[in-house]
Design a protein around this motif. Structure first.
Motif, PDB file in Angstrom:
ATOM      1  N   ARG A 205       0.830  -1.203   0.000  1.00 41.82           N
ATOM      2  CA  ARG A 205       0.000   0.000   0.000  1.00 41.82           C
ATOM      3  C   ARG A 205       0.868   1.258   0.000  1.00 41.82           C
ATOM      4  O   ARG A 205       0.582   2.231  -0.720  1.00 41.82           O
ATOM      5  CB  ARG A 205      -0.931  -0.001   1.214  1.00 41.82           C
ATOM      6  N   ALA A 206       1.913   1.243   0.795  1.00 41.56           N
ATOM      7  CA  ALA A 206       2.809   2.395   0.841  1.00 41.56           C
ATOM      8  C   ALA A 206       3.529   2.583  -0.487  1.00 41.56           C
ATOM      9  O   ALA A 206       3.611   3.691  -1.022  1.00 41.56           O
ATOM     10  CB  ALA A 206       3.812   2.223   1.980  1.00 41.56           C
ATOM     11  N   ARG A 207       4.055   1.485  -1.037  1.00 41.21           N
ATOM     12  CA  ARG A 207       4.786   1.579  -2.299  1.00 41.21           C
ATOM     13  C   ARG A 207       3.858   1.966  -3.460  1.00 41.21           C
ATOM     14  O   ARG A 207       4.281   2.646  -4.403  1.00 41.21           O
ATOM     15  CB  ARG A 207       5.454   0.246  -2.627  1.00 41.21           C
ATOM     16  N   ALA A 208       2.596   1.537  -3.390  1.00 39.00           N
ATOM     17  CA  ALA A 208       1.655   1.892  -4.454  1.00 39.00           C
ATOM     18  C   ALA A 208       1.477   3.403  -4.541  1.00 39.00           C
ATOM     19  O   ALA A 208       1.319   3.965  -5.636  1.00 39.00           O
ATOM     20  CB  ALA A 208       0.305   1.212  -4.200  1.00 39.00           C
ATOM     21  N   LEU A 209       1.510   4.075  -3.395  1.00 38.29           N
ATOM     22  CA  LEU A 209       1.384   5.528  -3.394  1.00 38.29           C
ATOM     23  C   LEU A 209       2.670   6.208  -3.852  1.00 38.29           C
ATOM     24  O   LEU A 209       2.628   7.286  -4.453  1.00 38.29           O
ATOM     25  CB  LEU A 209       1.020   6.021  -1.989  1.00 38.29           C
ATOM     26  N   GLU A 210       3.802   5.586  -3.600  1.00 34.09           N
ATOM     27  CA  GLU A 210       5.094   6.223  -3.846  1.00 34.09           C
ATOM     28  C   GLU A 210       5.673   5.937  -5.231  1.00 34.09           C
ATOM     29  O   GLU A 210       6.530   6.685  -5.710  1.00 34.09           O
ATOM     30  CB  GLU A 210       6.093   5.753  -2.782  1.00 34.09           C
ATOM     31  N   THR A 211       5.251   4.857  -5.871  1.00 29.99           N
ATOM     32  CA  THR A 211       5.810   4.449  -7.153  1.00 29.99           C
ATOM     33  C   THR A 211       5.110   5.162  -8.301  1.00 29.99           C
ATOM     34  O   THR A 211       3.878   5.297  -8.303  1.00 29.99           O
ATOM     35  CB  THR A 211       5.655   2.920  -7.353  1.00 29.99           C
ATOM     36  N   VAL A 212       5.874   5.601  -9.296  1.00 32.11           N
ATOM     37  CA  VAL A 212       5.261   6.188 -10.494  1.00 32.11           C
ATOM     38  C   VAL A 212       4.497   5.095 -11.235  1.00 32.11           C
ATOM     39  O   VAL A 212       4.776   3.902 -11.085  1.00 32.11           O
ATOM     40  CB  VAL A 212       6.324   6.802 -11.427  1.00 32.11           C
ATOM     41  N   HIS A 213       3.526   5.485 -12.010  1.00 30.65           N
ATOM     42  CA  HIS A 213       2.756   4.515 -12.771  1.00 30.65           C
ATOM     43  C   HIS A 213       3.679   3.720 -13.703  1.00 30.65           C
ATOM     44  O   HIS A 213       4.512   4.283 -14.405  1.00 30.65           O
ATOM     45  CB  HIS A 213       1.661   5.214 -13.588  1.00 30.65           C
ATOM     46  N   ARG A 214       3.540   2.399 -13.639  1.00 33.15           N
ATOM     47  CA  ARG A 214       4.343   1.450 -14.416  1.00 33.15           C
ATOM     48  C   ARG A 214       5.806   1.408 -13.953  1.00 33.15           C
ATOM     49  O   ARG A 214       6.665   0.868 -14.647  1.00 33.15           O
ATOM     50  CB  ARG A 214       4.225   1.738 -15.914  1.00 33.15           C
ATOM     51  N   GLY A 215       6.075   1.977 -12.783  1.00 39.80           N
ATOM     52  CA  GLY A 215       7.393   1.829 -12.179  1.00 39.80           C
ATOM     53  C   GLY A 215       7.574   0.420 -11.627  1.00 39.80           C
ATOM     54  O   GLY A 215       6.621  -0.351 -11.490  1.00 39.80           O
ATOM     55  N   LEU A 216       8.821   0.083 -11.270  1.00 40.22           N
ATOM     56  CA  LEU A 216       9.143  -1.286 -10.878  1.00 40.22           C
ATOM     57  C   LEU A 216       9.570  -1.394  -9.411  1.00 40.22           C
ATOM     58  O   LEU A 216      10.153  -0.463  -8.850  1.00 40.22           O
ATOM     59  CB  LEU A 216      10.272  -1.844 -11.749  1.00 40.22           C
ATOM     60  N   ILE A 217       9.266  -2.554  -8.847  1.00 39.78           N
ATOM     61  CA  ILE A 217       9.814  -2.972  -7.559  1.00 39.78           C
ATOM     62  C   ILE A 217      10.506  -4.308  -7.777  1.00 39.78           C
ATOM     63  O   ILE A 217       9.887  -5.254  -8.273  1.00 39.78           O
ATOM     64  CB  ILE A 217       8.723  -3.147  -6.486  1.00 39.78           C
TER      65      ILE A 217
END
Length: 355
Positions: A205-217
């Motif tokens: 949930r935290a990373r979903a807010l912080e990552t740019v659209h179509r960004g990678l983890i």
């Protein structure tokens, strides 16, 4: 939900890896972690080549990377160099007109992490801007849609807390006489599974807010089966505490209430958690060859990542005797330890485009 997340963060902040650069420090006892960084380099490069959509990032002047659970020592910098090398290659492959952006790298770990020692290892010839970001990866760390690429290696098996039920004498999951879920009753394992699922959901949930659209983890995760080498190490370690309690060095009650906040996830469990979250697609989920990591953690290595927990529960005075006993038991059971292998999962998640 916010209060629950905040409560978990407060607990998870307490015990980073052992700082400094002494013989028992994490910086001097993280060779196995470096082995994983090296073993996943080609997979990482391939993932960036195939899954990173540079056209989404071209308008940005700066490409932002965050390494979560960076700890201390040089391993995090090796990981970042591998990422930068692959990303730059993709930009260069776009032709002379493709301008390579500036790179900003955030090194993040708990607030009590030894950032002073960490940045002593910072490469002098780096071609990126570096910053430390203190805080738990179970909660928010960055502004909305600000990170292009998240990375974390061998950190997400640490839970935000020990599952409450395993410390409750009135619960079927009470973990009396043990410090982990290994070879244990189903209720204990389920309590750990539930805690991991909650923590991973907070992470996503935290990373979903912080990552740019179509960004990678990109994640390197310690996984199951239940008899993997990390579990064997905790079994041996737990037997040391029980023996010291039998001799009256520490109290049996304190052993019964002590548990390692660590869980090793299976690929199937991870798939369910990510699907339930709904913000990311699983682009790659592979298990590394089991020869990559072998051997139970040595006494200095075990001390590097459990000393804080031990000091809090039992006091500092038992540390030398405890880890000396652990090393002795480890040598006695070497044949068992050497027959087990670690399970490492290589995972690539992509942020879904919001509609």
């Amino acid at each position: 939900m916010a209060a629950a997340i905040e409560d978990s963060i407060n607990v998870s902040e307490a015990y980073p890896m052992k700082g400094g650069d002494g013989p028992d420090s994490y910086a001097k006892n993280s060779i196995e972690q470096k082995v994983v960084v090296d073993a996943t380099k080609e997979l990482l490069s391939k993932a960036i080549k195939e899954k990173l959509e540079l056209d989404m990032f071209l308008p940005f002047n700066t490409f932002h990377i965050a390494d979560l659970g960076c700890s201390v020592g040089p391993n995090t910098f090796f990981s970042v160099e591998n990422i930068l090398e692959a990303v730059k290659f993709e930009y260069q492959s776009g032709g002379p007109s493709s301008e390579i952006p500036k790179f900003q790298v955030f090194f993040s770990d708990k607030t009590l992490n030894d950032f002073n020692v960490l940045f002593n290892y910072l490469p002098q010839n780096r071609n990126y801007y570096a910053a430390g970001v203190p805080g738990s990866f179970h909660g928010r760390l960055f502004p909305k849609a600000s990170i292009n690429f998240f990375h974390s290696s061998l950190a997400l098996h640490w839970l935000s807390r020990v599952p409450k039920d395993v410390m409750d004498k009135n619960s079927h999951a009470w973990n009396k006489g043990r410090i982990h879920y290994s070879n244990n009753q189903d209720e204990v394992l389920k309590a750990y599974q539930s805690q991991y699922a909650d923590d991973m959901d907070c992470f996503l949930r935290a990373r979903a807010l912080e990552t740019v659209h179509r960004g990678l983890i990109v994640l390197n995760l310690l996984g199951r089966p239940l008899n993997c080498i990390e579990i064997v190490g905790f079994d041996i370690f737990g037997s040391c505490l029980v023996e010291m309690a039998t001799k009256g060095v520490i109290s049996e009650e304190k052993v019964d209430s002590f548990n390692i906040p660590s869980y090793f996830v299976s690929p199937q469990e991870l798939e369910v958690i990510v699907e339930r979250n709904g913000c990311f697609s699983i682009e790659i989920l592979e298990t590394l060859p089991q020869h990559v990591l072998s051997g139970s953690p040595s006494a200095p290595a075990m001390r590097a990542f459990t000393e804080g927990l031990i000091k809090q529960q039992f006091g500092e005075e038992i540390l030398d005797d405890l880890f000396s006993l652990y090393q002795q038991k480890l040598e006695e059971q070497m044949s068992i330890a050497e027959s087990k292998k670690a399970v490492v999962l290589f995972v690539v998640l992509k942020r879904k485009t919001l509609i």
